[in-house]
Design a protein around this motif. Structure first.
Motif, short mmCIF file in Angstrom:
data_model
loop_
_atom_site.label_atom_id
_atom_site.label_comp_id
_atom_site.label_asym_id
_atom_site.label_seq_id
_atom_site.Cartn_x
_atom_site.Cartn_y
_atom_site.Cartn_z
N ARG A 1 -2.35 -14.62 -1.94
CA ARG A 1 -3.92 -14.82 -1.92
C ARG A 1 -4.74 -14.04 -0.94
N GLN A 2 -3.83 -13.24 -0.24
CA GLN A 2 -4.54 -12.38 0.58
C GLN A 2 -5.38 -10.95 -0.25
N ASP A 3 -6.04 -10.14 0.36
CA ASP A 3 -6.88 -9.13 -0.35
C ASP A 3 -5.83 -8.01 0.36
N PRO A 4 -5.46 -6.99 -0.53
CA PRO A 4 -4.52 -5.92 -0.07
C PRO A 4 -5.20 -5.25 1.23
N ALA A 5 -6.62 -4.86 1.12
CA ALA A 5 -7.13 -4.22 2.31
C ALA A 5 -7.16 -4.91 3.53
N LEU A 6 -7.11 -6.25 3.39
CA LEU A 6 -7.13 -7.29 4.53
C LEU A 6 -5.60 -7.70 5.18
N GLN A 7 -4.90 -7.40 4.14
CA GLN A 7 -3.22 -7.67 4.49
C GLN A 7 -2.81 -6.50 5.17
N GLY A 8 -3.18 -5.21 4.77
CA GLY A 8 -2.84 -3.79 5.01
C GLY A 8 -1.52 -3.53 4.46
N ALA A 9 -1.16 -4.06 3.38
CA ALA A 9 -0.03 -3.90 2.37
C ALA A 9 0.10 -4.74 1.23
N PHE A 10 1.27 -4.69 0.64
CA PHE A 10 1.22 -5.12 -0.59
C PHE A 10 1.24 -6.86 -0.39
N PRO A 11 0.23 -7.70 -0.81
CA PRO A 11 0.30 -8.99 -0.26
C PRO A 11 1.48 -9.77 -1.11
N THR A 12 2.25 -9.15 -1.93
CA THR A 12 3.20 -9.76 -2.71
C THR A 12 4.80 -9.65 -1.97
N ASP A 13 4.67 -8.71 -1.00
CA ASP A 13 5.59 -8.62 -0.22
C ASP A 13 5.74 -9.25 0.95
N PRO A 14 6.94 -9.67 1.44
CA PRO A 14 7.11 -10.24 2.52
C PRO A 14 7.11 -9.30 3.78
N TYR A 15 6.44 -9.78 4.89
CA TYR A 15 6.33 -9.01 6.07
C TYR A 15 6.61 -9.81 7.27
N SER A 16 7.21 -9.31 8.37
CA SER A 16 7.36 -10.03 9.52
C SER A 16 6.25 -10.53 10.34
N HIS A 17 5.26 -9.63 10.70
CA HIS A 17 4.27 -9.78 11.34
C HIS A 17 2.78 -8.90 11.29
N THR A 18 1.92 -9.48 11.54
CA THR A 18 0.57 -8.56 11.66
C THR A 18 0.02 -8.54 13.16
N PRO A 19 0.16 -7.23 13.83
CA PRO A 19 -0.65 -7.31 15.04
C PRO A 19 -2.27 -7.27 14.85
N GLN A 20 -2.73 -7.36 16.22
CA GLN A 20 -4.01 -7.52 16.19
C GLN A 20 -4.64 -6.11 15.82
N HIS A 21 -3.90 -5.17 15.89
CA HIS A 21 -4.68 -3.60 15.88
C HIS A 21 -4.16 -3.12 14.64
N MET A 22 -3.42 -3.54 13.82
CA MET A 22 -2.88 -2.99 12.31
C MET A 22 -2.33 -3.89 11.24
N GLY A 23 -2.40 -3.57 10.31
CA GLY A 23 -1.95 -4.08 9.16
C GLY A 23 -0.38 -4.70 9.18
N ALA A 24 -0.07 -5.56 8.35
CA ALA A 24 1.39 -6.24 8.13
C ALA A 24 2.38 -5.16 8.54
N GLN A 25 3.36 -5.57 9.38
CA GLN A 25 4.16 -4.48 9.56
C GLN A 25 5.68 -5.29 9.01
N GLN A 26 6.84 -4.23 9.20
CA GLN A 26 7.97 -4.73 8.92
C GLN A 26 8.49 -5.41 7.63
N PRO A 27 8.33 -4.70 6.53
CA PRO A 27 8.52 -5.37 5.26
C PRO A 27 9.93 -5.71 5.28
N GLY A 28 10.39 -6.75 4.68
CA GLY A 28 11.88 -7.08 4.51
C GLY A 28 11.99 -8.71 4.17
N MET A 29 13.05 -9.05 3.50
CA MET A 29 13.56 -10.32 3.29
C MET A 29 13.87 -11.27 4.36
N THR A 30 12.54 -11.57 5.30
CA THR A 30 12.42 -12.34 6.33
C THR A 30 12.40 -13.72 6.09
#
Length: 533
Positions: free
Chosen positions: A371-400
């Motif tokens: 349901r997230q926009d890719p530009a807002l997520q900063g990554a593929f929204p259908t992929d799982p990510y660990s965290h999103t810091p204040q200053h950049m898009g979603a980080q650490q893709p992986g099966m979290t």
């Protein structure tokens, strides 16, 4: 035998065997021996739950998160032991249970600091005695134990834990997550840390709140500093400005005494503790050396605590800006929040509260995944990510852990449940927009590994369960139609399969080609009608 959890052997070399009752009780009893009455479980040797960013709390931290989990676990155990026959426990475990039962049976909250210390000491000695027996492999013979005695202990724990959690309610409508323990002689003092998302999830998961209280907590959460509007999601802890390093050892005003072994004045006129002081023990040694009077000692000790607050240091959550740090969304915990809200909805009985919880659930869900926009997520929204810091898009893709929780919530959205061996299809969280507005074809891979095309009517949606396609269609009343492998149809009124039909589905043996479920059009709370887009 085993690495992380080594199995214990008897004197003859055989692995020690105990009853299921003992296995269920021991994890609870040892946690309870570390309970600080009026607060949480003392993290004297443990890191706090799953949250690596708070590891520095081990030692002085008290976990109300764990206490909330205990409330839920106690409820499950109470259901298991009520009206159960007597059980056998090792003598060492029975002794621990009896010692804890005696303390909990006498406790009445709230306690003052001295009474809290006394109760902690009794609980701790009970845990110590049990550990010494286990480490010495002195388990004792099995002892017959009344289930009524176990239930009595569980009732006392539920009473005390419920009162403690209710008292942990903050003025802003949230709940405390972790406390800090401080000893002063034979007094145990407790103070609170700031709000954390995991504490709110734990309270919602505990089952202590009724549906209206759950709605109120979720609305308070949305209005709190834990909400991050730009991502439409929630932080682990409210963001705050980090104090620059050179400003951390600055004392406001002159110190309680002018002694160069303790304090130094810089060229700018600011006072500081001496740089070679590392701990409060160092400070007390200097106070001993100059024979400081009691009132001065107390003032210096309190000034040290206020200046550095070492016991409130949580770890990288207090300093970092990524990896569960300041300003960071940790997607696993947001997914756990969604699971908790689904649990609240399952327990809700009033239509209005259920509708409110469904709307709040979707508000949380709108900040997760597809349901997230890719530009807002900063990554593929259908992929799982660990965290999103204040200053950049979603980080650490992986099966979290986010993956596990989102699978659970998706089954919850689809309303697929298994109760006493029977599959039930009762969706309450599917947005109307997920029902196709026009006929369409979908492809799926069946249990035989072959891809099959399925034709859907307008006003339906499809998914697979145990490799069998399930089609939801909007209608007036709940009903199920099973298409068997030979083409025959079986029809049932209501949302549930029989146990025999469910077993055939679980077996994945090709018994069914398709399951068609009619769901009432007004069943999905908070849904909207199918669109024509």
């Amino acid at each position: 035998v085993g690495a992380d959890g080594r199995l214990i052997r008897e004197a003859d070399g055989e692995v020690r065997l105990v009853t299921l009752a003992e296995k269920l009780l021991v994890p609870l009893l040892v946690k309870l021996s570390n309970l600080v009455p009026d607060s949480g479980i003392w993290l004297n040797t443990q890191r706090p739950e799953w949250n690596d960013a708070n590891n520095a709390l081990a030692g002085w931290g008290l976990s109300l998160v764990t206490l909330n989990a205990i409330v839920r676990y106690v409820g499950l155990l109470r259901d298991a032991f009520t009206e159960a026959p007597d059980v056998e426990l090792s003598a060492s475990v029975r002794s621990l249970m009896d010692a804890l039962s005696e303390v909990f049976g006498e406790l009445e909250l709230p306690l003052d600091d001295a009474a809290r210390f006394s109760a902690m000491r009794r609980l701790g000695h009970a845990g110590q005695a049990h550990r010494e027996l286990v480490y010495g492999r002195t388990f004792g013979e099995p002892v017959s134990t009344s289930s009524a005695d176990i239930v009595a202990l569980l009732d006392d724990v539920a009473r005390l834990a419920g009162a403690t959690i209710e008292a942990s309610r903050r003025p802003d409508g949230l709940f405390h997550s972790y406390d800090i323990l401080r000893f002063e002689g034979e007094e145990a003092r407790v103070s609170h840390l700031g709000p954390m998302l995991e504490g709110q999830v734990a309270v919602l998961d505990s089952g202590l709140l009724d549906e209206d209280e759950s709605v109120a907590l979720l609305r308070a959460l949305r209005e709190s500093g834990l909400y991050r509007a730009d991502q439409h999601s929630y932080l682990l802890y409210p963001d705050r400005a980090s104090v620059p390093f050179l400003q951390r050892n600055v004392i406001a005003g002159p110190p309680p005494l002018d002694d160069p072994s303790l304090f130094v004045l810089d060229r700018a006129g600011d006072w500081h503790f001496q740089a070679d002081l590392s701990t409060l023990t160092d400070v007390e040694a200097r106070l001993d050396a100059i024979a400081a009077p009691a009132a001065t000692r107390d003032a210096v000790r309190e000034l040290w605590r206020r200046t550095f607050a070492h016991d409130e240091f949580t770890g990288r959550s207090d300093r970092f800006f990524m990896f569960e740090g300041l300003g960071s969304i940790y997607w696993h915990m947001v997914a756990k929040l969604a699971v908790a809200v689904q649990g609240c909805l399952d327990r809700a009985s009033e239509p209005q509260s259920a509708s409110d919880l469904a709307a709040l659930y979707h508000d949380i869900r709108d900040g997760l995944g597809f349901r997230q926009d890719p530009a807002l997520q900063g990554a593929f929204p259908t992929d799982p990510y660990s965290h999103t810091p204040q200053h950049m898009g979603a980080q650490q893709p992986g099966m979290t852990g986010q993956v596990k929780e989102q699978i659970i919530t998706r089954f919850g959205e689809l309303g697929v449940e298994v109760c006493e061996g029977c599959v039930r299809f009762a969706p309450r969280l599917i947005p109307g927009s997920e029902f196709t507005s026009v006929p369409r074809s979908v492809s799926f891979r069946g249990g035989d590994g072959r891809t099959t095309t399925l034709e859907l009517e307008a006003g339906s949606l499809a998914f697979t369960y145990c490799s069998v396609p399930v089609v939801y269609r909007l209608g007036n009343t709940s009903a199920i139609e099973l298409q068997l492998a030979d083409g025959r149809l079986e029809r049932l009124d209501g949302p549930s399969l029989t146990r025999a039909q469910s077993s055939a589905l679980f077996a994945r043996g090709g018994a069914y080609r398709r399951i068609s479920v009619t769901v009432p059009a007004d069943a999905p709370y908070g849904s909207s009608p199918p669109t024509t887009s």
